[in-house]
Enzyme design. Structure first.
Site, PDB file in Angstrom:
ATOM      1  N   SER A  34      -5.421  10.064  46.222  1.00 43.06           N
ATOM      2  CA  SER A  34      -6.033   8.803  45.804  1.00 43.06           C
ATOM      3  C   SER A  34      -6.856   8.222  46.942  1.00 43.06           C
ATOM      4  O   SER A  34      -6.412   8.194  48.089  1.00 43.06           O
ATOM      5  CB  SER A  34      -4.944   7.808  45.400  1.00 43.06           C
ATOM      6  OG  SER A  34      -5.487   6.510  45.254  1.00 43.06           O
ATOM      7  N   HIS A  74      -8.280  11.664  43.149  1.00 39.80           N
ATOM      8  CA  HIS A  74      -7.787  10.676  42.195  1.00 39.80           C
ATOM      9  C   HIS A  74      -8.498   9.345  42.432  1.00 39.80           C
ATOM     10  O   HIS A  74      -8.463   8.810  43.539  1.00 39.80           O
ATOM     11  CB  HIS A  74      -6.272  10.522  42.390  1.00 39.80           C
ATOM     12  CG  HIS A  74      -5.589   9.624  41.413  1.00 39.80           C
ATOM     13  ND1 HIS A  74      -5.000  10.104  40.255  1.00 39.80           N
ATOM     14  CD2 HIS A  74      -5.372   8.285  41.421  1.00 39.80           C
ATOM     15  CE1 HIS A  74      -4.444   9.097  39.595  1.00 39.80           C
ATOM     16  NE2 HIS A  74      -4.666   7.984  40.283  1.00 39.80           N
ATOM     17  N   ASP A 132      -8.824   5.394  41.144  1.00 37.26           N
ATOM     18  CA  ASP A 132      -8.161   4.327  40.396  1.00 37.26           C
ATOM     19  C   ASP A 132      -9.167   3.253  40.001  1.00 37.26           C
ATOM     20  O   ASP A 132      -9.660   2.512  40.854  1.00 37.26           O
ATOM     21  CB  ASP A 132      -7.056   3.702  41.245  1.00 37.26           C
ATOM     22  CG  ASP A 132      -5.886   4.629  41.461  1.00 37.26           C
ATOM     23  OD1 ASP A 132      -5.252   5.008  40.455  1.00 37.26           O
ATOM     24  OD2 ASP A 132      -5.596   4.980  42.625  1.00 37.26           O
ATOM     25  N   MET A 156      -9.930  -0.257  38.198  1.00 34.69           N
ATOM     26  CA  MET A 156      -9.203  -1.482  37.859  1.00 34.69           C
ATOM     27  C   MET A 156     -10.174  -2.512  37.302  1.00 34.69           C
ATOM     28  O   MET A 156     -11.273  -2.679  37.831  1.00 34.69           O
ATOM     29  CB  MET A 156      -8.520  -2.042  39.104  1.00 34.69           C
ATOM     30  CG  MET A 156      -7.639  -1.052  39.826  1.00 34.69           C
ATOM     31  SD  MET A 156      -6.947  -1.796  41.318  1.00 34.69           S
ATOM     32  CE  MET A 156      -6.214  -0.335  42.066  1.00 34.69           C
ATOM     33  N   HIS A 166      -8.207   7.593  36.884  1.00 25.97           N
ATOM     34  CA  HIS A 166      -7.067   6.840  36.349  1.00 25.97           C
ATOM     35  C   HIS A 166      -7.535   5.429  36.030  1.00 25.97           C
ATOM     36  O   HIS A 166      -7.886   4.661  36.924  1.00 25.97           O
ATOM     37  CB  HIS A 166      -5.936   6.828  37.389  1.00 25.97           C
ATOM     38  CG  HIS A 166      -4.782   5.949  37.012  1.00 25.97           C
ATOM     39  ND1 HIS A 166      -3.899   5.447  37.947  1.00 25.97           N
ATOM     40  CD2 HIS A 166      -4.358   5.484  35.818  1.00 25.97           C
ATOM     41  CE1 HIS A 166      -2.988   4.714  37.332  1.00 25.97           C
ATOM     42  NE2 HIS A 166      -3.251   4.721  36.044  1.00 25.97           N
ATOM     43  N   MET A 207      -6.883   1.865  34.966  1.00 25.45           N
ATOM     44  CA  MET A 207      -5.964   0.743  34.805  1.00 25.45           C
ATOM     45  C   MET A 207      -6.751  -0.404  34.173  1.00 25.45           C
ATOM     46  O   MET A 207      -7.129  -1.378  34.828  1.00 25.45           O
ATOM     47  CB  MET A 207      -5.371   0.360  36.160  1.00 25.45           C
ATOM     48  CG  MET A 207      -4.395   1.403  36.677  1.00 25.45           C
ATOM     49  SD  MET A 207      -3.693   0.977  38.289  1.00 25.45           S
ATOM     50  CE  MET A 207      -4.824   1.852  39.356  1.00 25.45           C
ATOM     51  N   MET A 266       4.011   5.840  36.887  1.00 29.62           N
ATOM     52  CA  MET A 266       3.755   4.918  37.976  1.00 29.62           C
ATOM     53  C   MET A 266       5.080   4.590  38.654  1.00 29.62           C
ATOM     54  O   MET A 266       6.001   4.070  38.019  1.00 29.62           O
ATOM     55  CB  MET A 266       3.088   3.638  37.466  1.00 29.62           C
ATOM     56  CG  MET A 266       1.722   3.851  36.826  1.00 29.62           C
ATOM     57  SD  MET A 266       0.533   4.647  37.929  1.00 29.62           S
ATOM     58  CE  MET A 266       0.447   3.445  39.271  1.00 29.62           C
ATOM     59  N   GLY A 282      -1.928  -1.280  40.596  1.00 29.31           N
ATOM     60  CA  GLY A 282      -2.944  -2.228  41.011  1.00 29.31           C
ATOM     61  C   GLY A 282      -3.110  -2.402  42.501  1.00 29.31           C
ATOM     62  O   GLY A 282      -4.126  -2.909  42.951  1.00 29.31           O
ATOM     63  N   GLY A 326      -0.097   1.178  48.813  1.00 27.32           N
ATOM     64  CA  GLY A 326       0.803   0.881  49.907  1.00 27.32           C
ATOM     65  C   GLY A 326       2.130   0.249  49.519  1.00 27.32           C
ATOM     66  O   GLY A 326       2.872  -0.226  50.374  1.00 27.32           O
ATOM     67  N   ASP A 376       2.888   8.646  40.706  1.00 25.88           N
ATOM     68  CA  ASP A 376       1.885   7.964  41.528  1.00 25.88           C
ATOM     69  C   ASP A 376       2.454   6.660  42.070  1.00 25.88           C
ATOM     70  O   ASP A 376       2.851   5.788  41.303  1.00 25.88           O
ATOM     71  CB  ASP A 376       0.645   7.680  40.661  1.00 25.88           C
ATOM     72  CG  ASP A 376      -0.461   6.947  41.411  1.00 25.88           C
ATOM     73  OD1 ASP A 376      -0.320   6.702  42.611  1.00 25.88           O
ATOM     74  OD2 ASP A 376      -1.475   6.619  40.767  1.00 25.88           O
ATOM     75  N   GLY A 413      -1.853   8.479  48.339  1.00 23.54           N
ATOM     76  CA  GLY A 413      -3.034   7.838  48.896  1.00 23.54           C
ATOM     77  C   GLY A 413      -2.962   7.678  50.383  1.00 23.54           C
ATOM     78  O   GLY A 413      -3.304   8.571  51.149  1.00 23.54           O
ATOM     79  N   SER A 414      -2.459   6.523  50.823  1.00 22.03           N
ATOM     80  CA  SER A 414      -2.501   6.181  52.240  1.00 22.03           C
ATOM     81  C   SER A 414      -1.736   7.162  53.114  1.00 22.03           C
ATOM     82  O   SER A 414      -2.120   7.398  54.265  1.00 22.03           O
ATOM     83  CB  SER A 414      -1.982   4.757  52.459  1.00 22.03           C
ATOM     84  OG  SER A 414      -0.702   4.584  51.893  1.00 22.03           O
TER      85      SER A 414
END
Length: 207
Positions: free
Chosen positions: A6, A30, A32, A34, A63, A65, A132, A137, A140, A167, A189-190
């Site tokens: 991500s 990936h 995201d 929003m 993805h 959202m 999820m 949203g 971290g 995820d 992700g991070s």
């Protein structure tokens, strides 16, 4: 274990991050999206996703959202490799059928508080389920361990070729829970994008 990276936490340094992912052992990129309604934040407008698609060398999983099915269709029209949207916004097969008609793989995401049985009617018609393991949203967040039981429950009766992904809060500490539950893929992700060595971080999840 497949790994989808991500780039949500790298929104302010997208190009350099995507270039690193292109050279890595990641299986997917990936993104995201929003809308500020389904979740509070707003990220990855359609023009940015077009730019991402133009430079990514990895299969792209978008993805969404979002709470509007027409928005899902707009992003699906870009024809990324996979479009994942939330089971919470659908009531029937119209949106699934639309995305599949474009020759795109379909994923259904499910929020931590949603009953896993909400997925049951659709399992034979989709390619992936995305659990999820954080509230959607924000990047971290800590991993919600209670989601693991939902993954195990679904694994018992899901079609064998259905990809089960998770995820949120995935790292070298929580990956063992994902494997224990029977996940086929993780979205991270991070943990990856902020690592000194992206491939080492990916290998920590794959091995």
């Amino acid at each position: 274990m497949k790994v989808s990276v991500s780039v949500l936490s790298s929104y302010d340094r997208l190009i350099s991050t995507i270039n690193k992912i292109n050279q890595s052992k990641a299986d997917f990129l990936h993104v995201d999206v929003m809308d500020g309604k389904f979740v509070e934040d707003t990220k990855f407008p359609i023009e940015i996703v077009k730019d991402v698609m133009s430079i990514s060398k990895k299969p792209l999983d978008v993805h969404l959202m979002v709470d509007d099915q027409e928005t899902v269709k707009e992003y699906a029209d870009l024809k990324p490799d996979m479009v994942t949207f939330h089971v919470e916004i659908i009531d029937g097969f119209e949106l699934i059928d639309y995305v599949k008609s474009l020759g795109i793989k379909v994923g259904l995401a499910i929020n931590p508080e949603t009953d896993v049985e909400a997925l049951t009617p659709y399992l034979d018609y989709i390619d992936l389920v995305l659990f999820m393991s954080v509230n959607p949203g924000r990047g971290g967040q800590p991993f919600k361990g209670e989601v693991i039981d939902k993954v195990k429950t679904l694994k018992e009766y899901a079609p064998k070729d259905l990809i089960i992904s998770i995820d949120g809060g995935v790292n070298d500490k929580t990956i063992s829970l994902c494997k224990y539950a029977g996940c086929d893929m993780v979205v991270a992700g991070s943990y990856i994008t902020k690592a000194d060595d992206i491939n080492e971080a990916i290998n920590n999840l794959k091995s």
